[in-house]
Design a protein around this motif. Structure first.
Motif, PDB file in Angstrom:
ATOM      1  N   GLY A 181      38.417  46.157  29.516  1.00 46.06           N
ATOM      2  CA  GLY A 181      37.402  45.514  30.346  1.00 46.06           C
ATOM      3  C   GLY A 181      37.744  44.067  30.625  1.00 46.06           C
ATOM      4  O   GLY A 181      38.196  43.351  29.736  1.00 46.06           O
ATOM      5  N   GLU A 182      37.573  43.650  31.861  1.00 42.47           N
ATOM      6  CA  GLU A 182      37.743  42.254  32.252  1.00 42.47           C
ATOM      7  C   GLU A 182      36.380  41.722  32.665  1.00 42.47           C
ATOM      8  O   GLU A 182      35.613  42.409  33.341  1.00 42.47           O
ATOM      9  CB  GLU A 182      38.732  42.148  33.416  1.00 42.47           C
ATOM     10  CG  GLU A 182      40.191  42.256  33.012  1.00 42.47           C
ATOM     11  CD  GLU A 182      40.700  40.994  32.332  1.00 42.47           C
ATOM     12  OE1 GLU A 182      40.113  39.919  32.558  1.00 42.47           O
ATOM     13  OE2 GLU A 182      41.673  41.101  31.570  1.00 42.47           O
ATOM     14  N   ASN A 183      36.108  40.482  32.300  1.00 46.30           N
ATOM     15  CA  ASN A 183      34.763  39.939  32.439  1.00 46.30           C
ATOM     16  C   ASN A 183      34.484  39.380  33.836  1.00 46.30           C
ATOM     17  O   ASN A 183      33.960  38.287  33.991  1.00 46.30           O
ATOM     18  CB  ASN A 183      34.556  38.840  31.384  1.00 46.30           C
ATOM     19  CG  ASN A 183      33.087  38.544  31.170  1.00 46.30           C
ATOM     20  OD1 ASN A 183      32.242  39.386  31.385  1.00 46.30           O
ATOM     21  ND2 ASN A 183      32.801  37.318  30.746  1.00 46.30           N
ATOM     22  N   SER A 184      34.877  40.114  34.872  1.00 44.18           N
ATOM     23  CA  SER A 184      34.570  39.663  36.228  1.00 44.18           C
ATOM     24  C   SER A 184      33.101  39.917  36.542  1.00 44.18           C
ATOM     25  O   SER A 184      32.432  40.728  35.901  1.00 44.18           O
ATOM     26  CB  SER A 184      35.451  40.390  37.246  1.00 44.18           C
ATOM     27  OG  SER A 184      35.246  41.787  37.198  1.00 44.18           O
ATOM     28  N   GLY A 185      32.610  39.210  37.547  1.00 43.56           N
ATOM     29  CA  GLY A 185      31.245  39.401  38.026  1.00 43.56           C
ATOM     30  C   GLY A 185      31.212  39.122  39.512  1.00 43.56           C
ATOM     31  O   GLY A 185      30.449  38.296  40.002  1.00 43.56           O
ATOM     32  N   LEU A 186      32.094  39.833  40.228  1.00 41.51           N
ATOM     33  CA  LEU A 186      32.266  39.603  41.659  1.00 41.51           C
ATOM     34  C   LEU A 186      31.012  39.965  42.446  1.00 41.51           C
ATOM     35  O   LEU A 186      30.390  41.005  42.208  1.00 41.51           O
ATOM     36  CB  LEU A 186      33.437  40.437  42.182  1.00 41.51           C
ATOM     37  CG  LEU A 186      34.836  39.950  41.783  1.00 41.51           C
ATOM     38  CD1 LEU A 186      35.806  41.116  41.688  1.00 41.51           C
ATOM     39  CD2 LEU A 186      35.324  38.902  42.779  1.00 41.51           C
ATOM     40  N   HIS A 187      30.659  39.096  43.381  1.00 42.20           N
ATOM     41  CA  HIS A 187      29.619  39.405  44.360  1.00 42.20           C
ATOM     42  C   HIS A 187      30.154  39.015  45.726  1.00 42.20           C
ATOM     43  O   HIS A 187      30.725  37.927  45.881  1.00 42.20           O
ATOM     44  CB  HIS A 187      28.330  38.625  44.074  1.00 42.20           C
ATOM     45  CG  HIS A 187      27.635  39.080  42.840  1.00 42.20           C
ATOM     46  ND1 HIS A 187      27.606  38.323  41.693  1.00 42.20           N
ATOM     47  CD2 HIS A 187      26.979  40.227  42.553  1.00 42.20           C
ATOM     48  CE1 HIS A 187      26.944  38.994  40.751  1.00 42.20           C
ATOM     49  NE2 HIS A 187      26.559  40.153  41.248  1.00 42.20           N
ATOM     50  N   GLY A 188      29.981  39.898  46.698  1.00 43.34           N
ATOM     51  CA  GLY A 188      30.482  39.600  48.027  1.00 43.34           C
ATOM     52  C   GLY A 188      29.768  40.396  49.088  1.00 43.34           C
ATOM     53  O   GLY A 188      29.118  41.408  48.812  1.00 43.34           O
ATOM     54  N   VAL A 189      29.872  39.923  50.311  1.00 46.60           N
ATOM     55  CA  VAL A 189      29.293  40.598  51.470  1.00 46.60           C
ATOM     56  C   VAL A 189      30.243  40.434  52.639  1.00 46.60           C
ATOM     57  O   VAL A 189      30.783  39.344  52.864  1.00 46.60           O
ATOM     58  CB  VAL A 189      27.915  40.017  51.851  1.00 46.60           C
ATOM     59  CG1 VAL A 189      27.340  40.746  53.070  1.00 46.60           C
ATOM     60  CG2 VAL A 189      26.937  40.100  50.691  1.00 46.60           C
ATOM     61  N   ARG A 210      28.997  44.116  35.556  1.00 45.43           N
ATOM     62  CA  ARG A 210      27.805  43.362  35.169  1.00 45.43           C
ATOM     63  C   ARG A 210      26.576  44.055  35.744  1.00 45.43           C
ATOM     64  O   ARG A 210      26.618  45.230  36.086  1.00 45.43           O
ATOM     65  CB  ARG A 210      27.925  41.910  35.625  1.00 45.43           C
ATOM     66  CG  ARG A 210      29.100  41.172  34.972  1.00 45.43           C
ATOM     67  CD  ARG A 210      28.931  39.674  35.012  1.00 45.43           C
ATOM     68  NE  ARG A 210      30.099  38.979  34.468  1.00 45.43           N
ATOM     69  CZ  ARG A 210      30.128  37.680  34.195  1.00 45.43           C
ATOM     70  NH1 ARG A 210      29.071  36.936  34.430  1.00 45.43           N
ATOM     71  NH2 ARG A 210      31.214  37.116  33.703  1.00 45.43           N
ATOM     72  N   GLU A 211      25.477  43.355  35.870  1.00 47.02           N
ATOM     73  CA  GLU A 211      24.225  43.992  36.270  1.00 47.02           C
ATOM     74  C   GLU A 211      23.649  43.372  37.532  1.00 47.02           C
ATOM     75  O   GLU A 211      22.446  43.377  37.760  1.00 47.02           O
ATOM     76  CB  GLU A 211      23.208  43.916  35.122  1.00 47.02           C
ATOM     77  CG  GLU A 211      22.976  42.512  34.594  1.00 47.02           C
ATOM     78  CD  GLU A 211      22.281  42.508  33.242  1.00 47.02           C
ATOM     79  OE1 GLU A 211      22.233  43.570  32.581  1.00 47.02           O
ATOM     80  OE2 GLU A 211      21.796  41.432  32.849  1.00 47.02           O
ATOM     81  N   GLY A 212      24.541  42.824  38.379  1.00 44.71           N
ATOM     82  CA  GLY A 212      24.089  42.215  39.615  1.00 44.71           C
ATOM     83  C   GLY A 212      23.665  43.232  40.657  1.00 44.71           C
ATOM     84  O   GLY A 212      23.940  44.431  40.544  1.00 44.71           O
ATOM     85  N   VAL A 213      22.972  42.747  41.689  1.00 47.59           N
ATOM     86  CA  VAL A 213      22.500  43.588  42.789  1.00 47.59           C
ATOM     87  C   VAL A 213      22.731  42.867  44.109  1.00 47.59           C
ATOM     88  O   VAL A 213      22.864  41.646  44.161  1.00 47.59           O
ATOM     89  CB  VAL A 213      20.997  43.935  42.663  1.00 47.59           C
ATOM     90  CG1 VAL A 213      20.732  44.773  41.420  1.00 47.59           C
ATOM     91  CG2 VAL A 213      20.149  42.673  42.659  1.00 47.59           C
TER      92      VAL A 213
END
Length: 573
Positions: free
Chosen positions: A542-550, A565-568
């Motif tokens: 596991g790598e601790n990324s937390g990418l968010h994009g649009v 992670r738990e993003g939306v």
């Protein structure tokens, strides 16, 4: 791992955005009325909802960013907060301008290269330094957001903190990610008095996932912040409390009132460069985002679309581009108010060609050393340790404005010291602990009074060749941020993946001799292909990324939240 909830509503047709980039030809300001679908992607559903609530009240992307940060600091305190810093790139649809904001913390004016050295001149152990009073710099995230709000906000500042105040007063449910951190307690901050007092269950254990956690001190702080503004981070009772807390042992710091009074966030032109038929814009130093641009220029020399996501050759290019990027980044990147950073020279076509020439497709190259771009100063190599306690958000409002913002308290829960219901950053540990080498050569990222430490935070805005705004992305992850962002950009722009599929690609982090690959997510034939080329792979789970994009694709909104992670991603009406 929990998969993110991708919550969307029926899309309205939306016109393509048109802009002029800082440092590029500026297009005429927009005069026609336009309404765009508002979008928020953030690392916690409660924070994303707070941002969407603001957007649906007519707020701007900046208004929403303030609300998102205020809630993240409460519900995701391991990653960011009121006591931390941030980098942000902002696109103004009406004027067509792209602006970079720098809310990075600063060292006390009294700080010297000895800050993290023991009496015998050797570096302090990181585990001791990270929870010390010396680790905290003057917080800049909220002052940065207030600066941006003064220019680009629509709603009143005092009306942006309601969600954070309510959640702090009435309590929020501890999420699985926060609960997992508490259950492991495998971090230095778990031994600090404030962490134990806040998260302890009173019986020697920790509060758990699903329990309700209240924070009346945080509620009081955001009420004061809403009423008085970010001046409370310049002077007054909160500043006095921060100073007192950082002056406590062990290893007390030396922040003084004048360090806070004279701190100001920065704004200016983003650094923009082409990548194939696209234009990528990022913050300037002390963000390391210019190194991401350099890596993209290296990748650009190879037919990545032909290779595809299922070809080991494409992943080899990513590996080699990362190794070259980090070799130069560790050598040259730092606060450009204190050292000469070769921002343009690192991306000079001739220099890029010289770095590309070191790559042989199908055969592993030796771990590279730094190069010598034109007129660059030969600093000593820096091996700064940069933890992964960070978060990222992307936002577009109904007016077409957009924010890509990476924000942090540095390590998990910062220093583990709390003031006003929030954790203080340990950002100064992003400086090199060793200011000079044994032969007296200075490190670019050495500690100096008033200096901002180098950061890997690299929020991204994406435009097409005609300068239409088409997307944004970013990630937490310490030094690995650059690798995570590179993978996502290649996935979206070269391999034609959806943003969700791009952020879910296996992470590959290659720095020097160390090459880490998320083996469970990587196809076995690709792993074997890379090993056959001569690479020694560290297979990680596991790598601790937390990418968010649009990405905005005509009338469709293509959002992605990192399944690690738990993003939306929320899309409004």
């Amino acid at each position: 791992m929990r998969s993110p909830a991708l919550m969307t509503r029926r899309l309205f047709a939306s016109a393509l955005l048109v802009l002029g980039l800082s440092g590029c030809a500026t297009l005429p300001p927009k005069s026609e009325p336009a309404t765009f679908k508002p979008v928020v992607a953030a690392a916690n559903p409660l924070a994303a909802k707070a941002g969407m609530d603001i957007l649906e009240k007519g707020g701007t992307a900046i208004d929403a960013a303030v609300a998102v940060q205020a809630v993240l600091g409460l519900v995701e305190p391991q990653s960011s907060g009121l006591g931390g810093g941030a980098f942000m790139v902002y696109y103004d649809h009406k004027t067509g301008r792209t602006t970079a904001y720098n809310g990075r913390e600063t060292a006390p004016k009294s700080a010297t290269g000895k800050l993290f050295l023991k009496d015998d001149g050797t570096p302090l152990p990181f585990g001791e330094a990270v929870v010390s009073g010396r680790a905290t710099g003057v917080p800049g995230a909220i002052l940065m957001l207030e600066m941006a709000h003064a220019e680009h906000g629509k709603l009143k500042w005092k009306d942006l903190f309601g969600s954070a105040e309510t959640l702090a007063d009435e309590g929020f449910i501890i999420s699985p990610r926060l609960g997992d951190y508490l259950a492991s307690a495998a971090f230095p901050q778990s031994k600090t008095t404030d962490v134990i007092a806040y998260f302890g269950d009173g019986n020697g254990g920790w509060k758990k996932t699903g329990e309700r956690l209240k924070n009346p001190a945080y509620a009081a702080t955001v009420r004061t912040l809403a009423d008085k503004g970010a001046v409370i981070f310049h002077e007054g009772a909160l500043v006095d409390a921060i100073i007192t807390k950082t002056h406590e042992g062990p290893l007390p710091g030396d922040l003084q009132p004048d360090d806070f009074k004279t701190y100001f966030p920065k704004q200016g032109e983003a650094v923009c460069d082409t990548y194939r038929i696209y234009i990528i814009c990022v913050p300037p130093p002390p963000s390391s985002a210019v190194s991401l641009l350099q890596a993209l220029k290296i990748v650009e020399a190879f037919p990545m679309r032909d290779y595809g996501a299922g070809d080991a050759r494409g992943w080899q290019v990513i590996i080699e581009a990362e190794r070259l990027m980090y070799a130069d980044r560790d050598q040259y990147l730092a606060d450009d108010e204190f050292v000469d950073v070769p921002v343009k020279a690192l991306r000079d076509p001739d220099y890029i060609k010289s770095r590309v020439a070191l790559i042989t497709i199908g055969k592993a190259s030796p771990a590279p050393t730094f190069g010598m771009p034109s007129k660059a100063v030969a600093w000593a190599k820096d091996n700064t340790h940069e933890p992964a306690g960070t978060t990222h958000m992307v936002i577009r409002d109904r007016y077409g404005n957009a924010v890509s913002m990476t924000t942090t308290v540095e390590s998990i829960f910062g220093t583990g010291r709390m003031v006003g219901g929030f954790f203080l950053n340990n950002q100064l540990t992003d400086f090199s602990f060793t200011p000079v080498t044994k032969d007296g050569q200075k490190v670019a990222n050495a500690v100096e009074g008033g200096k901002r430490p180098r950061s890997s935070m690299a929020p991204v805005l994406i435009f097409d060749k005609d300068k239409n705004f088409i997307g944004m992305v970013g990630s937490p992850g310490g030094t690995s941020i650059l690798s995570y962002n590179l993978k996502a950009l290649v996935g979206v722009l070269d391999w034609g993946l959806s943003m969700q599929d791009a952020v879910a690609l296996p992470n590959v982090v290659a720095r020097g001799e160390a090459i880490r690959i998320e083996a469970p997510l990587m196809k076995p034939d690709i792993l074997q292909g890379l090993k056959g080329m001569g690479y020694t792979i560290q297979e990680v789970t596991g790598e601790n990324s937390g990418l968010h994009g649009v990405m905005f694709r005509g009338d469709k909104i293509d959002g992605g939240a990192d399944p690690r992670r738990e993003g939306v991603v929320l899309v409004g009406q």
